[in-house]
Design an enzyme around this catalytic site. Structure first.
Site, PDB file in Angstrom:
ATOM      1  N   GLU A 231       0.828  -1.209   0.000  1.00  0.00           N
ATOM      2  CA  GLU A 231       0.000   0.000   0.000  1.00  0.00           C
ATOM      3  C   GLU A 231       0.865   1.263   0.000  1.00  0.00           C
ATOM      4  OE1 GLU A 231      -2.754  -0.176   3.248  1.00  0.00           O
ATOM      5  OE2 GLU A 231      -4.145  -1.472   2.167  1.00  0.00           O
ATOM      6  N   GLU A 319      -6.401  -7.170  -1.064  1.00  0.00           N
ATOM      7  CA  GLU A 319      -6.764  -7.005   0.345  1.00  0.00           C
ATOM      8  C   GLU A 319      -8.098  -6.266   0.434  1.00  0.00           C
ATOM      9  OE1 GLU A 319      -3.705  -5.533   3.080  1.00  0.00           O
ATOM     10  OE2 GLU A 319      -5.246  -4.258   3.972  1.00  0.00           O
TER      11      GLU A 319
END
Length: 534
Positions: A231, A319
């Protein structure tokens, strides 16, 4: 007449011998091969295993318990006639669809048939290593209909690969995860889980070295995917991510020519539209990750994903959660169901966060569950029950009385604040404050709104400027308004009105004279203008 009688006897004896040999075992060379083990004609595609063809949950009975562990170490991959080889150079462990490739916007098998991976991610493997075991992965495969697991290896947080963690131990956990997944016919994602480091270029060299080693080791494995930056955040641009990705992908491709590689996108892997406008063109078999948390990310982010796919971008949701973006808060199953519908319609693969008993909403296990496999309904959190129902189409079945609570591991950070696009502006920059022997510096990381509530994420470093070592520390962080703790890691937290108190854990209480300890962080919620006071 005597001759005819003798001839008849000989003929009967011969017939009896041939009849008994044919009904039992066939003669093959110098051995008798039981008919039940006789080799069968092979189809061009792997056959569906019993676990795949049976109704969900029936492979190990209706109790929700995993299959007995007697076959551990010798389980065959679905569609395979033998266990995954110990020597990968001899042959390649294969999952049900074999080697994957990217065609257009879709993940496919070698014949171009769409393959949709649906599974679950571990939490940080440094903190929750015990869930990496063959019995657990077997249950996920056979009872949860999971076909992929993601091994989340944090890079910067406490015990991370680039922040003083035991690199060899972490790589051993990765290998154990790949081995367990391969033996159960699962695909497996090796996840370079950047979070607080923000910009993946911060650890570019370490990433290249790591993926050089991983790709050399697993180049003959059909079931391994590489996720090279979980991320990116903190204002990291797509151009910065793309430059990083092209270097790391080049390193992987020097060993593994065609493994699928997942690339993170800006703002906690949300801005897939930026990747769609300027995709990586130097390499094939690349997909771009989008992460969502259903109680925070709704129509706007879904529209972003749909538009990126419409422009030809292959998206992989590596995710997601059904709670808010902090990994905590309430669950929104209506929004989660809309996400699943969109992903299924577009053949998008998705992986749920997270396989642990951490006391947070996104964990699929209750915090009091001490099991590392054999989970029943009583062991599952609300997120876990929803995930099981979504993957299998049926309700989880109770396994009996829940086990007694076990001590929880040190609480690491939630996977993803996944902000709504706002920059980290709360508090107006870093704040330093003396606190007895120690002082602390706190830095805002992100802020976002969810369900009408305002969330603020901070990172904190404790510094010892005294002339003596500190054996434990306790600090107080004052705010300009009332706060509620949403999450915290690498410290013990309490709130009283407008003050957040943090004390050390056993493992980070010692701060030498002139030294510091970091990777401490928390998420609080409060008023829209919440700030730390000087």
């Amino acid at each position: 007449m005597k001759w005819n009688h003798r001839a008849i006897c000989i003929l009967l004896a011969a017939f009896f011998f041939l009849f008994t040999a044919g009904c039992g075992d066939e003669i093959e060379g110098d051995f008798l091969v039981p008919r039940s083990l006789e080799s069968q004609p092979q189809e061009s595609e792997p056959e569906q295993s019993a676990a795949e063809s049976s109704e969900p949950g029936t492979a190990s009975g209706e109790s929700g318990e995993s299959a007995p562990d007697s076959s551990q170490g010798a389980a065959s991959a679905p569609g395979s006639s033998s266990a995954a080889p110990a020597n990968p150079s001899a042959s390649s462990p294969s999952s049900a669809a074999g080697a994957l490739q990217v065609r257009g916007t879709r993940l496919t098998d070698r014949n171009g048939n769409t393959v949709q991976l649906r599974g679950i991610s571990t939490h940080g493997i440094a903190w929750y290593p015990d869930y990496i075991n063959e019995s657990c992965f077997r249950q996920l495969r056979q009872e949860w209909n999971v076909n992929v697991v993601r091994l989340a290896m944090y890079t910067e947080e406490y015990g991370g690969y680039c922040s003083g963690g035991d690199q060899n131990a972490l790589k051993e956990l990765i290998h154990k995860g790949v081995t367990c997944a391969s033996s159960q016919g699962l695909y497996v994602i090796i996840d370079w889980h950047i979070l607080s480091d923000g910009n993946p270029n911060r650890h570019l060299k370490e990433a290249k070295d790591f993926f050089a080693e991983m790709s050399a080791k697993y180049k003959n494995y059909d079931n391994v995917l590489y996720e090279i930056c979980n991320e990116p955040n903190g204002g990291t641009s797509w151009n910065e991510i793309k430059a990083y990705a092209e270097e790391v992908i080049g390193t992987i491709r020097s060993n593994d020519k065609d493994a699928v590689i997942l690339v993170g996108t800006p703002n906690w892997s949300q801005y897939v539209d930026q990747a769609a406008a300027n995709p990586i063109t130097k390499y094939d078999n690349i997909m771009y990750t989008l992460h969502f948390y259903a109680a925070t990310h709704t129509d706007s982010l879904r529209n972003t994903m749909a538009a990126a796919i419409g422009k030809g971008l292959p998206v992989f949701v590596s995710e997601f959660g059904i709670c808010d973006a902090s990994g905590n808060g309430g669950i929104n199953t209506a929004q989660a169901d809309q996400w699943v519908d969109l992903m299924d319609r577009n053949g998008v693969s998705y992986v749920a966060w997270n396989l642990s008993n951490k006391a947070e909403t996104s964990a699929i296990l209750r915090s009091g569950c001490s099991k590392t496999s054999g989970f029943g309904a009583a062991d599952l959190s609300d997120s876990g029950k929803w995930l099981y129902r979504m993957l299998t189409g049926k309700e989880a079945v109770s396994a009996g009385t829940a086990p007694a609570p076990a001590p929880s591991p040190a609480p690491p950070p939630s996977s993803s604040p996944s902000g709504s696009g706002n920059t980290a502006s709360s508090g107006g920059g870093s704040t330093a404050k003396p606190e007895g022997k120690v002082s602390y510096t706190v830095q805002p990381q992100n802020q976002w709104e969810s369900g009408g509530e305002h969330f603020f994420q901070y990172s904190l470093t404790v510094e010892n400027h005294s002339g003596a070592d500190c054996s434990r520390w306790q600090i107080s962080v004052p705010f300009n308004g009332a706060v509620t703790l949403s999450d915290g890691w690498n410290g013990d937290y309490s709130v009283s009105g407008t003050t957040l108190s943090i004390s050390s854990k056993d493992y980070n209480g010692t701060v030498p004279a002139g030294g510091s300890t970091g990777n401490i962080g928390f998420i609080v919620k409060g008023g829209k203008e919440l700030k730390i006071t000087q």
